[in-house]
Each structure stands twice: as C-alpha cells, then as structure tokens.
Design a protein around this motif. Structure first.
Motif, PDB file in Angstrom:
ATOM      1  N   TRP A   1       0.836  -1.206   0.000  1.00  0.00           N
ATOM      2  CA  TRP A   1       0.000   0.000   0.000  1.00  0.00           C
ATOM      3  C   TRP A   1       0.870   1.253   0.000  1.00  0.00           C
ATOM      4  N   MET A   2       1.932   1.251   0.795  1.00  0.00           N
ATOM      5  CA  MET A   2       2.814   2.404   0.866  1.00  0.00           C
ATOM      6  C   MET A   2       3.367   2.746  -0.522  1.00  0.00           C
ATOM      7  N   TYR A   3       3.825   1.744  -1.255  1.00  0.00           N
ATOM      8  CA  TYR A   3       4.386   1.993  -2.585  1.00  0.00           C
ATOM      9  C   TYR A   3       3.312   2.439  -3.573  1.00  0.00           C
ATOM     10  N   ILE A   4       2.175   1.785  -3.565  1.00  0.00           N
ATOM     11  CA  ILE A   4       1.099   2.168  -4.489  1.00  0.00           C
ATOM     12  C   ILE A   4       0.618   3.579  -4.179  1.00  0.00           C
ATOM     13  N   HIS A   5       0.436   3.871  -2.911  1.00  0.00           N
ATOM     14  CA  HIS A   5      -0.050   5.191  -2.502  1.00  0.00           C
ATOM     15  C   HIS A   5       0.976   6.289  -2.817  1.00  0.00           C
ATOM     16  N   ASN A   6       2.228   6.094  -2.422  1.00  0.00           N
ATOM     17  CA  ASN A   6       3.258   7.121  -2.618  1.00  0.00           C
ATOM     18  C   ASN A   6       3.582   7.360  -4.093  1.00  0.00           C
ATOM     19  N   LEU A   7       3.537   6.308  -4.891  1.00  0.00           N
ATOM     20  CA  LEU A   7       3.802   6.447  -6.328  1.00  0.00           C
ATOM     21  C   LEU A   7       2.556   6.850  -7.114  1.00  0.00           C
ATOM     22  N   LYS A   8       1.401   6.791  -6.441  1.00  0.00           N
ATOM     23  CA  LYS A   8       0.123   6.974  -7.150  1.00  0.00           C
ATOM     24  C   LYS A   8       0.099   6.013  -8.349  1.00  0.00           C
ATOM     25  N   ALA A   9       0.454   4.778  -8.062  1.00  0.00           N
ATOM     26  CA  ALA A   9       0.675   3.759  -9.092  1.00  0.00           C
ATOM     27  C   ALA A   9      -0.562   3.525  -9.955  1.00  0.00           C
ATOM     28  N   LYS A  10      -0.336   3.534 -11.239  1.00  0.00           N
ATOM     29  CA  LYS A  10      -1.388   3.252 -12.216  1.00  0.00           C
ATOM     30  C   LYS A  10      -1.155   1.912 -12.925  1.00  0.00           C
ATOM     31  N   LYS A  11       0.112   1.465 -12.923  1.00  0.00           N
ATOM     32  CA  LYS A  11       0.422   0.236 -13.646  1.00  0.00           C
ATOM     33  C   LYS A  11       1.467  -0.571 -12.881  1.00  0.00           C
ATOM     34  N   VAL A  12       1.119  -1.843 -12.628  1.00  0.00           N
ATOM     35  CA  VAL A  12       2.024  -2.768 -11.949  1.00  0.00           C
ATOM     36  C   VAL A  12       2.191  -3.992 -12.837  1.00  0.00           C
TER      37      VAL A  12
ATOM     38  N   PHE B   1      -2.713  -6.723  -4.945  1.00  0.00           N
ATOM     39  CA  PHE B   1      -2.440  -5.606  -5.854  1.00  0.00           C
ATOM     40  C   PHE B   1      -3.732  -5.114  -6.511  1.00  0.00           C
ATOM     41  N   SER B   2      -4.577  -6.022  -6.953  1.00  0.00           N
ATOM     42  CA  SER B   2      -5.840  -5.640  -7.579  1.00  0.00           C
ATOM     43  C   SER B   2      -6.659  -4.765  -6.628  1.00  0.00           C
ATOM     44  N   TYR B   3      -6.772  -5.198  -5.402  1.00  0.00           N
ATOM     45  CA  TYR B   3      -7.534  -4.439  -4.400  1.00  0.00           C
ATOM     46  C   TYR B   3      -6.917  -3.060  -4.151  1.00  0.00           C
ATOM     47  N   LEU B   4      -5.612  -3.017  -3.943  1.00  0.00           N
ATOM     48  CA  LEU B   4      -4.939  -1.752  -3.632  1.00  0.00           C
ATOM     49  C   LEU B   4      -4.937  -0.786  -4.819  1.00  0.00           C
ATOM     50  N   LEU B   5      -4.849  -1.312  -6.028  1.00  0.00           N
ATOM     51  CA  LEU B   5      -4.814  -0.458  -7.222  1.00  0.00           C
ATOM     52  C   LEU B   5      -6.164   0.196  -7.519  1.00  0.00           C
ATOM     53  N   ARG B   6      -7.219  -0.270  -6.901  1.00  0.00           N
ATOM     54  CA  ARG B   6      -8.530   0.363  -7.099  1.00  0.00           C
ATOM     55  C   ARG B   6      -8.514   1.810  -6.601  1.00  0.00           C
ATOM     56  N   ALA B   7      -7.728   2.095  -5.574  1.00  0.00           N
ATOM     57  CA  ALA B   7      -7.652   3.448  -5.012  1.00  0.00           C
ATOM     58  C   ALA B   7      -7.040   4.437  -5.997  1.00  0.00           C
ATOM     59  N   THR B   8      -6.198   3.953  -6.907  1.00  0.00           N
ATOM     60  CA  THR B   8      -5.543   4.834  -7.887  1.00  0.00           C
ATOM     61  C   THR B   8      -6.090   4.613  -9.300  1.00  0.00           C
ATOM     62  N   GLU B   9      -7.128   3.785  -9.395  1.00  0.00           N
ATOM     63  CA  GLU B   9      -7.684   3.388 -10.694  1.00  0.00           C
ATOM     64  C   GLU B   9      -6.597   2.769 -11.567  1.00  0.00           C
ATOM     65  N   GLY B  10      -5.754   1.976 -10.919  1.00  0.00           N
ATOM     66  CA  GLY B  10      -4.632   1.350 -11.599  1.00  0.00           C
ATOM     67  C   GLY B  10      -4.958  -0.023 -12.151  1.00  0.00           C
ATOM     68  N   HIS B  11      -3.987  -0.588 -12.858  1.00  0.00           N
ATOM     69  CA  HIS B  11      -4.149  -1.886 -13.516  1.00  0.00           C
ATOM     70  C   HIS B  11      -2.926  -2.760 -13.236  1.00  0.00           C
ATOM     71  N   LEU B  12      -3.173  -4.042 -13.092  1.00  0.00           N
ATOM     72  CA  LEU B  12      -2.113  -5.031 -12.854  1.00  0.00           C
ATOM     73  C   LEU B  12      -2.017  -5.955 -14.057  1.00  0.00           C
TER      74      LEU B  12
ATOM     75  N   LEU C   1     -11.635  -9.695 -10.460  1.00  0.00           N
ATOM     76  CA  LEU C   1     -10.378  -8.978 -10.665  1.00  0.00           C
ATOM     77  C   LEU C   1     -10.403  -8.272 -12.023  1.00  0.00           C
ATOM     78  N   ASP C   2     -11.298  -7.308 -12.159  1.00  0.00           N
ATOM     79  CA  ASP C   2     -11.505  -6.660 -13.452  1.00  0.00           C
ATOM     80  C   ASP C   2     -10.422  -5.653 -13.811  1.00  0.00           C
ATOM     81  N   ASN C   3      -9.502  -5.384 -12.900  1.00  0.00           N
ATOM     82  CA  ASN C   3      -8.385  -4.488 -13.210  1.00  0.00           C
ATOM     83  C   ASN C   3      -7.076  -5.277 -13.344  1.00  0.00           C
ATOM     84  N   VAL C   4      -7.219  -6.563 -13.690  1.00  0.00           N
ATOM     85  CA  VAL C   4      -6.059  -7.450 -13.845  1.00  0.00           C
ATOM     86  C   VAL C   4      -6.084  -8.083 -15.231  1.00  0.00           C
TER      87      VAL C   4
END
Length: 159
Positions: free
Chosen positions: A3-14, A28-39, A57-60
C-alpha cells in the motif's frame, strides 16, 4: 508495505512476474482500485485462483507466457518479481525489465528451495552494476527487497 508503494507512487500500472495462487495478485488488484490502476501478471501456468474470485479482478490482465519470451516495452510504476527464485534468472529479469519500472519489488529474497542459493547476492551484484541502492525488508521469513530506480536514474550521469 505494498500500500505504501502504491499510494506514494500513485501507481497506475504494476507488472507482476509469478501469479501462482494469486495472493499478491488479489492484493495488488484491491490496492490499485484506489488509484484506478491496472495489474499485468505473468506466469507460465494458469493461475490457481478460484473462478468466482478471478472474475472480480476486473483491473487485472493475466498473461500466460514464459517471462523469457515476454515482449514488454511499457513503463510501469512497480515491477513485482516473485517467480523462479533463481539468482541467475533474476539477474536476467532485472537486466531486461527493470528499466521500465520506477520501483522493483522482489519477494522471497532469503529462501530458495530449488538451488539453496539466496537471491540477495544477485540483487546486490545487479544493484552495484547499475549504481542503485536497495532496501531489504524482513517482511516474513522470505523477505522483500525494494530497488528505487526513479530517484536515482540520473544521479550518476554527468551533464
């Protein structure tokens, strides 16, 4: 920690290497929902995730491929490596794919049940070669390393 990395980077793509049972994939799928990111997760085998869970897991994007044959040219915020647990394979993955990531996270750095060779010496050697620092976290008995490329990519270059 993820979460720290996704939040601090505002990660959109992993990009994840090694889906297997999909525990990290689901996290990752769950955490990336906060940034509207994709895995994007890559594995040789079909993931061992229950169908009902996988459908949510629609963002994977699942890629059933050999990582050695993967054609990847897109930048990612995080490259998460948790696949072969072999130092020689890891070194090759880092050489090929690290340049696309801001942060590289490597799991299972102190266990290798296949060769009895730890990944930490390979990580240390690769980071020395690239002039990059790394941080080792005693996350669980397996450990996790973070390599921060973004902050240091131009640090040693002369103008």
């Amino acid at each position: 920690l993820f979460w720290m990395y996704i939040h601090n980077l505002k990660a959109k793509k992993v990009l994840e290497f090694g889906t297997r049972e999909g525990y990290s994939t689901q996290l990752f799928s769950y955490l990336l929902r906060a940034t509207e990111g994709h895995l994007y997760t890559v594995d040789l085998a079909e993931p061992k995730i229950e169908k009902e869970i996988k459908e949510k897991l629609d963002n994977v994007t699942f890629l059933k491929k050999d990582i050695l044959e993967l054609e990847w040219k897109d930048s990612v915020d995080i490259l998460y490596i948790d696949d072969w647990h072999n130092p020689y394979h890891l070194f090759g993955e880092l050489d090929r794919f690290a340049k696309y990531a801001k942060v590289i996270l490597i799991h299972d750095i102190v266990q290798n049940w296949q060769t009895n060779e730890w990944l930490l010496p390979a990580i240390f050697s690769w980071c020395q070669k690239e002039f990059l620092p790394f941080v080792a976290y005693p996350l669980n008995p397996c450990g996790l390393v973070a390599i921060h490329r973004e902050e240091y990519q131009n640090f040693y270059k002369s103008e």
